[in-house]
Write an enzyme that holds these catalytic residues in place. Structure first.
Site, mmCIF file in Angstrom:
data_model
loop_
_atom_site.group_PDB
_atom_site.id
_atom_site.type_symbol
_atom_site.label_atom_id
_atom_site.label_comp_id
_atom_site.label_asym_id
_atom_site.label_seq_id
_atom_site.Cartn_x
_atom_site.Cartn_y
_atom_site.Cartn_z
ATOM 1 N N ASP A 309 -8.870 37.261 18.893
ATOM 2 C CA ASP A 309 -9.676 37.544 17.714
ATOM 3 C C ASP A 309 -8.950 37.156 16.429
ATOM 4 O OD1 ASP A 309 -11.957 38.986 16.369
ATOM 5 O OD2 ASP A 309 -10.307 40.244 15.661
ATOM 6 N N GLU A 362 -10.528 32.426 18.359
ATOM 7 C CA GLU A 362 -11.541 32.504 17.314
ATOM 8 C C GLU A 362 -10.843 32.125 16.015
ATOM 9 O OE1 GLU A 362 -14.313 35.461 14.681
ATOM 10 O OE2 GLU A 362 -12.311 35.979 15.346
#
Length: 637
Positions: A309, A362
């Site tokens: 993330d 990401e």
């Protein structure tokens, strides 16, 4: 005094930042001393004056079980006989400032159910895995040349018993796996399963990095969930958050009274937009902690990959900050040098320990070589989320079709960089929450047009190079955006339009998996050829997806307006007869039924850079997939 060459060596590697299994050194582990069984506790707290193990077994009295500091770098150890699995505990830490703090174990494998915050002793070697066939097959699988369609899933709002009361992992396995399998997804991606205090952080602000959240059961329950996924042929990817952690008092923040896991410099530590703290990536022990954590999830839980993330928040010192809230690096730039070095070190370690895993970034900027190997200067991931494609396509699809011709580049620009990384095309939870509307409700037009736009968008997504990811609810056209405190609107499946979208998703996946041209050369330029990217007046594009065999070529024609075009000429790469093998406008999907039911014979007349062409019906707000099924001599124009 604790002794032993192996222990000393592990402690040395831990402080060097090179212990990839620090969860076996630190934390709570069953042990035997002088014939007595009990639990060995170990914790890193170099600034602490005193550390004790406390819990119900000693009435939370830190005087009863003090720990021994075994080196100058702050590893404390204690053996408590008679304790066993299920013991609740914390560390009582006396800080240099004379304050007593109760802290959860950073290396705990299990935790109390929120709002309680203590750690729970939980050995990890009791579960008997049954996924041996899957794990063996995974070693020989080439993910780059295989279909990959990921169902992103937040368990607590997929289905629940009642608000804030959830099913167990084992119950979710019985419900989720048949559903995902029936729809044809290859993987599930779970929002973070690490322990976190606040439901609405969705797991992105964690306190227990090695602890499976107790909301859904025990570590063994989670292993059962993964095991059953694998037995059903479904991979499991976990959302993982090494960039920052939450500030709750029982967690990592100022763990021993000083900045330990976080940067000491507030301008580097503070993630002001999220109210969290950044890990100190330059600190060796933090590197051991995070690298071990990645290896732990992949090895202990047989996970098939990690989606990392907010990588951009790690790479840039000024991420989410205003002028004056951050400082330049030593070279006068805004890059976080030690974070870059850490990411490369982490990925190198992960692929050495688990070569057949997936590490997906990401990363929302144009940072180069995210999915390139570290030895050529890359960050070392093997996949990157294509946030540029996602932003462009959602912006385009939200427009009234009458205006789309003025923004035609939004659907073609991604092909300028589609092969610069190994991309995943993501439509994630972030795009259907906080007032952004659901995927269906982003679409313009009346009721019919919304569904037609959604079908066209999904078809183009699956035709575009890159692996696929869709957040739950999108597969049946959830009207409301994601409601993280409620479960999905399953009652919509009682309505034909939503039931049709679910069937559409299923058949789209079936076609996708059956057609190597849609995935075999996903990351190579030769896997894609434009036929006509320039027809902005009619908002039509056409292209070829190629596989290693020319017989598997697919011609894809996309129309992003509600107009029907008959006798539309499309150049095709091979002479012969083409059949429409899939149409987003089929009547059983809720479309208008503007199909090409008969074979389309090529005409030997150049068109759109090809030596022959076909004439076809292009459906409204529709996508057609054409495949050559036979060879003929071709007609004349």
């Amino acid at each position: 005094m604790v002794q032993g060459t192996s222990l000393e060596h592990d402690i040395y590697l831990f402080h060097e930042g090179n212990l990839r299994y620090s969860h076996k050194l630190l934390g709570a582990h069953p042990d035997t001393r002088n014939g007595e069984q009990g639990i060995r506790f170990a914790v890193w707290a170099p600034n602490a004056v005193k550390v004790s193990v406390v819990g119900p077994f000693n009435n939370w009295d830190g005087r009863e079980h003090p720990m021994e500091k075994i080196n100058d770098n702050g590893v404390w150890i204690a053996f408590l006989p008679g304790l066993e699995k299920g013991t609740i505990y914390k560390y009582e830490i006396l800080t240099p400032h004379g304050h007593l703090r109760l802290k959860a174990d950073p290396y705990a494998f299990s935790s109390e159910l929120r709002p309680n915050t203590a750690s729970v002793v939980y050995p990890l070697d009791d579960y008997a895995w049954g996924d041996h066939d899957w794990m063996n097959q995974r070693k020989g699988r080439n993910p780059y040349e295989s279909p990959m369609s990921i169902y992103e899933l937040h368990l607590g709002s997929w289905k629940y018993i009642e608000p804030e009361v959830f099913y167990n992992f084992r119950e979710y396995a019985d419900m989720v796996i048949p559903y995902v399998k029936e729809l044809g997804y290859t993987h599930i991606e779970l929002l973070p399963m690490t322990e976190h205090p606040f439901d609405r952080s969705w797991g992105y602000q964690a306190t227990g990095y090695f602890s499976v959240t107790s909301r859904y059961g025990t570590p063994d329950d989670f292993k059962y969930f993964v095991d059953q996924c694998h037995k059903s042929g479904i991979g499991v990817i976990l959302d993982w958050v090494p960039g920052h952690f939450c500030k709750d008092e029982h967690g990592l923040r100022r763990f021993d009274g000083e900045a330990l896991y976080e940067y000491a410099n507030p301008s580097k530590a503070e993630k002001t937009q999220w109210g969290t703290l950044t890990f100190d990536f330059a600190r060796n022990e933090v590197q051991s902690f995070l690298i071990s954590n990645a290896v732990y999830w992949l090895k202990e839980y047989h996970l098939d990959g990690l989606r990392v993330d907010a990588v951009a928040s790690m790479l840039y010192l000024d991420f989410g900050k205003e002028d004056g809230e951050w400082e330049l690096n030593e070279y006068g730039g805004r890059e976080n040098i030690e974070a870059i070095d850490f990411i490369r070190k982490m990925n190198k370690a992960v692929f050495e320990e688990v070569p057949d895993t997936l590490m997906m970034a990401e990363e929302s900027t144009s940072w180069p070589l995210v999915s390139a190997p570290t030895h050529i200067g890359g960050l070392g991931f093997n996949y990157k989320w294509n946030m540029g494609w996602m932003n462009d396509m959602l912006k385009y699809m939200e427009m009234d079709p009458i205006h789309r011709k003025y923004h035609h580049n939004l659907i073609t620009f991604s092909l300028h960089y589609a092969f610069s990384e190994n991309f995943v095309l993501p439509i994630s939870h972030d795009e259907v929450v906080h007032g952004k509307k659901s995927l269906l409700n982003k679409m313009p037009g009346d009721y019919w047009q919304k569904f037609a736009n959604l079908r066209a968008f999904l078809a183009y997504m699956y035709a575009h190079p890159g692996k696929k990811l869709l957040f739950m609810g999108g597969e049946f056209g959830q009207f409301d955006e994601w409601k993280d405190l409620e479960d999905l609107d399953w009652e919509l499946l009682d309505y034909d339009s939503h039931a049709s979208i679910l069937e559409y998703t299923k058949q789209l996946h079936q076609m996708y998996q059956d057609m190597p041209a849609l995935w075999e050369l996903d990351h190579k330029p030769e896997g894609f050829t434009w036929i006509d990217p320039n027809n902005y007046e009619q908002s039509i594009i056409s292209f070829v997806r190629n596989s290693r065999t020319s017989n598997d070529q697919l011609v894809i024609v996309c129309n992003f307006t509600p107009e029907v075009y008959h006798d539309y000429k499309v150049g095709v790469p091979e002479q012969g007869s083409y059949e429409e093998i899939f149409s987003s406008d089929a009547e059983h999907f809720g479309g208008s039924g503007q199909r090409n039911g008969l074979p389309l014979d090529t005409i030997s007349s150049p068109w759109q850079g090809q030596n022959q062409h076909v004439t076809m019906t292009v459906p409204p707000l529709g996508v057609s997939f054409l495949k050559r099924t036979s060879v003929n001599q071709g007609g004349e124009s």
